[in-house]
Design an enzyme around this catalytic site. Structure first.
Site, short mmCIF file in Angstrom:
data_model
loop_
_atom_site.label_atom_id
_atom_site.label_comp_id
_atom_site.label_asym_id
_atom_site.label_seq_id
_atom_site.Cartn_x
_atom_site.Cartn_y
_atom_site.Cartn_z
N ASP A 70 0.83 -1.21 0.00
CA ASP A 70 0.00 0.00 0.00
C ASP A 70 0.86 1.25 0.00
OD1 ASP A 70 -2.19 -1.57 0.00
OD2 ASP A 70 -2.77 -1.20 2.08
N GLU B 55 3.85 1.64 -1.30
CA GLU B 55 4.41 1.85 -2.64
C GLU B 55 3.34 2.39 -3.59
OE1 GLU B 55 7.84 -1.58 -2.96
OE2 GLU B 55 5.75 -2.21 -2.92
N SER C 119 -35.02 -7.43 -20.93
CA SER C 119 -35.11 -8.35 -19.79
C SER C 119 -35.05 -9.78 -20.31
CB SER C 119 -36.41 -8.11 -19.02
OG SER C 119 -37.52 -8.26 -19.89
N GLU D 220 -23.95 -18.62 -16.90
CA GLU D 220 -23.38 -17.58 -16.04
C GLU D 220 -24.20 -17.46 -14.76
OE1 GLU D 220 -23.63 -14.00 -18.36
OE2 GLU D 220 -23.00 -15.01 -20.21
N LYS E 296 -26.34 -15.74 -12.14
CA LYS E 296 -27.17 -14.54 -12.26
C LYS E 296 -26.97 -13.67 -11.04
CE LYS E 296 -31.92 -13.03 -13.19
NZ LYS E 296 -31.97 -12.05 -12.09
N GLU F 98 -23.20 -6.02 -14.20
CA GLU F 98 -24.02 -5.96 -12.99
C GLU F 98 -23.17 -5.42 -11.85
OE1 GLU F 98 -28.01 -7.43 -11.54
OE2 GLU F 98 -27.09 -7.24 -13.52
N CYS G 97 -23.52 -1.61 31.71
CA CYS G 97 -24.61 -2.47 31.23
C CYS G 97 -24.09 -3.88 31.00
CB CYS G 97 -25.20 -1.91 29.94
SG CYS G 97 -26.51 -2.93 29.24
#
Length: 669
Positions: A34, A36, A83, A117, A119, A177, A434
């Site tokens: 991170d 670098e 759709s 695939e 969904k 998606e 508590c």
């Protein structure tokens, strides 16, 4: 540096940072630290500050989010985003296959090549790249008209601002998606509830709500991801099939789901559906079925479209993860941060293969909005590892006289005052002592992913509190055998085991210790980032907000929460008492020269020699990386009993497959 040299260096930094973003956010296999990465980003920011006319729309510095909008503009899709027709059983899938053959005039014995695939349960979007640069992005909307969410989509780390190909096609429209993984979803909801905000009902709603923020800076703080699955208009490049397109997109930097599979014939489609269904619960994101498409684009064109859906594709939905049951009681529950939540005690019912007897109602406003009452018949839903929730009340079956549970006048655990902070929906107990908050804090501290005090379960924690043996987590390290012998049904051996488990926890990794402290908004992943950045509790305690914000993935909310925690004298005293008792968190260091340096492992099937967490730790301790899915970047797949689609994917890609014993031999060298 003159302008020409600056321009060349800026272009070089674009390529380098984009490559590392892809490795980090898409491939999940970073090549640099991170620190670098931050140096590269800061160098680019400085050059752009000195030469502002060289700032481009696709610069990695432009992901942080633009100014808020008043509203979203509506845009028309050049090709409709239709759709899909739905199938709900094997018979309907076989009908789909036969319809295609009849339409194309093919014999029934012919095996059509399909692409299957998962969904995704997210939000459909369209990305438009012109000359390789992301210039436009929109939601699906009604399929013909969507909303312009370009600035928000630019904040999604897995979406490249520029395609990784040279020369790029002049125009690429790609559909995908946008989704929110289960772990980020749970953390987002936990953060929202602690902040007094209403939780999202499910990951899909969270993804949609995040992407449709008028302020892109809010979207930028949500860890959204994307899987691409279809082209729109493309100029300057020709795709011939769905499988070829899906193989090309990752080369351009566009992520696709690694579980996608090309198969021949309807029987192979049915087998894929069963395989995905079996692995569904272990996936890190929500899916609600399988999408099946004819692979050949020539055949797709021959088949054409109906009014609202293509003839060449269908979505085979999974059975719903819902069930009908009865609310037997509603009980207020106090969490470790003092938030009081109404919890429905249900008549036990099976949902997705799991017996459910409780469901969160989130908060009183949500409960009143849904009008949930004791005795009601309700629909409960369970999604992945998310706590079951009541999604609908069947009011027509309500018993006469059923009343809403009133907001408690005082904490049900300790009787302390409760408050509702303006702007929040949560109510909180203000009692510093508590017992419910102390109990939940200790249970979290001792849990497997925190200090992992074996055997220290809920029942023992409750006895410790009832006998007033502990008031803070530090008190655990001052317990004696005599203390444990006061427990019900406690023997010498069991008492010794508990003491040994507490002793063993004194040297857990620093990241586990930080996570165990229960700092708000600091989960396991963030705890690892903090441990890696600061190396000790003492350094973390003294960290400034600026130093915290310099860590990749640490935002203002986490930075403020960490600073608030360590400014509290009571918290510092608890830590000091633990250190005085011999607690010494160990700094975990990845072995750069380890046996597995640069190697990626995937574990699948039922493992018998070690747990998945153990396996991940073994790989990471030797400098390697443990991933959740198989791709061409995977070096080894370790397969246990009943390994499924991941093993098939490994064989398909030619990835080395190991047994558990072979993996252990590699580890031993």
């Amino acid at each position: 540096m003159d302008r020409t040299a600056a321009q060349l260096r800026i272009q070089e930094l674009h390529r380098e940072i984009n490559r590392h973003n892809y490795l980090y956010y898409v491939e999940d296999r970073p090549e640099i630290t991170d620190a670098e990465y931050d140096l590269l980003l800061r160098e680019l920011q400085q050059l752009e500050k000195e030469f502002p006319d060289l700032v481009t729309a696709d610069s990695p510095t432009q992901r942080v989010g633009a100014a808020p909008l008043d509203k979203f503009n509506q845009v028309s899709h050049r090709l409709p985003m239709l759709s899909l027709e739905n199938a709900f059983n094997e018979g309907e899938m076989r009908d789909f296959d036969e319809r295609i053959k009849r339409y194309l005039g093919l014999p029934m014995a012919k095996e059509i090549e399909y692409v299957c695939e998962p969904k995704m349960d997210g939000l459909a979007v369209e990305l438009i790249y012109e000359e390789g640069s992301l210039t436009f992005g929109s939601t699906r909307g009604d399929g013909y008209v969507g909303e312009d969410v370009t600035q928000n989509l630019k904040t999604v780390k897995s979406i490249p601002l520029r395609l990784h190909c040279s020369p790029p096609p002049s125009l690429v429209e790609v559909r995908g998606e946008v989704y929110l993984g289960l772990a980020p979803f749970q953390k987002l909801n936990m953060d929202r509830e602690e902040a007094g905000l209403p939780p999202f009902a499910n990951p899909r709603n969270a993804a949609a709500g995040s992407l449709r923020q008028l302020d892109p800076r809010i979207t930028a703080r949500r860890p959204l991801s994307i899987f691409c699955y279809a082209p729109g208009l493309v100029e300057g490049y020709e795709f011939t099939s769905q499988s070829q397109m899906l193989a090309t997109l990752p080369q351009w930097g566009l992520p696709v789901n690694p579980l996608i599979k090309k198969v021949a014939g309807i029987d192979a489609v049915l087998a894929y559906y069963r395989e995905i269904g079996e692995t569904r619960e272990s996936l890190p994101y929500e899916i609600d079925g399988v999408v099946i498409k004819v692979d050949s684009f020539d055949l797709q064109r021959d088949l054409g479209e109906k009014t609202r859906s293509p003839r060449w594709a269908i979505a085979w939905k999974f059975p719903p993860r819902q069930a009908v049951t009865v609310v037997e009681d509603i009980v207020p529950q106090v969490g470790r941060t003092g938030v009081i939540t109404p919890v429905a005690h249900l008549k036990p019912v099976e949902v997705s293969g799991v017996m459910v007897s409780r469901a969160t109602l989130h908060n009183w406003e949500e409960m009143e909005k849904k009008d949930i009452r004791k005795g009601d018949t309700v629909v409960v839903e369970r999604a992945g590892d998310v706590i079951p929730a009541v999604v609908k009340v069947m009011t027509e079956k309500r018993l006469e006289g059923a009343e809403l549970l009133a907001v408690p006048a005082a904490c049900p655990e300790c009787g302390s005052e409760i408050v509702k902070i303006p702007g929040e929906v949560a109510i909180r107990c203000l009692g510093l002592t508590c017992p419910a908050q102390i109990r939940e804090t200790i249970i979290h501290f001792a849990s497997r992913h925190a200090m992992d005090i074996e055997g220290m379960g809920d029942k023992y924690v409750e006895q410790l509190l009832r006998l007033e043996l502990v008031k803070t987590v530090a008190d655990l390290y001052y317990l004696t055998k005599k203390d444990f012998m006061r427990f019900e049904r406690m023997g010498d051996k069991l008492a010794e085991n508990l003491l040994n488990a507490i002793e063993a926890s004194k040297h857990r990794e620093l990241s586990r210790f930080i996570f165990a402290l229960g700092i708000r908004h600091v989960g396991e992943h963030t705890a690892k980032l903090l441990a890696s950045a600061f190396g000790s509790v003492e350094h973390l305690e003294k960290a400034t907000e600026e130093e915290l914000l310099s860590i990749r993935e640490v935002g203002p909310q986490v930075a403020q929460s960490v600073r608030t925690f360590f400014r509290n004298p009571a918290n510092r005293e608890v830590i000091e008492r633990m250190f005085a008792a011999g607690v010494r968190p160990a700094v975990e260091e990845k072995r750069l020269g380890g046996r597995f340096t640069g190697k990626t492992f995937v574990f699948t099937g039922a493992l018998t020699r070690f747990t998945r967490d153990d396996a991940k730790n073994m790989v990471e301790n030797e400098g390697g990386h443990a991933a959740g899915s198989v791709s061409k970047k995977t070096d080894y797949v370790v397969a246990g009993a009943e390994a499924g689609s991941k093993l098939d994917k490994a064989r398909q890609l030619g990835v080395n497959v190991l047994t558990e014993d072979e993996f252990l031999k590699m580890l031993e060298g």
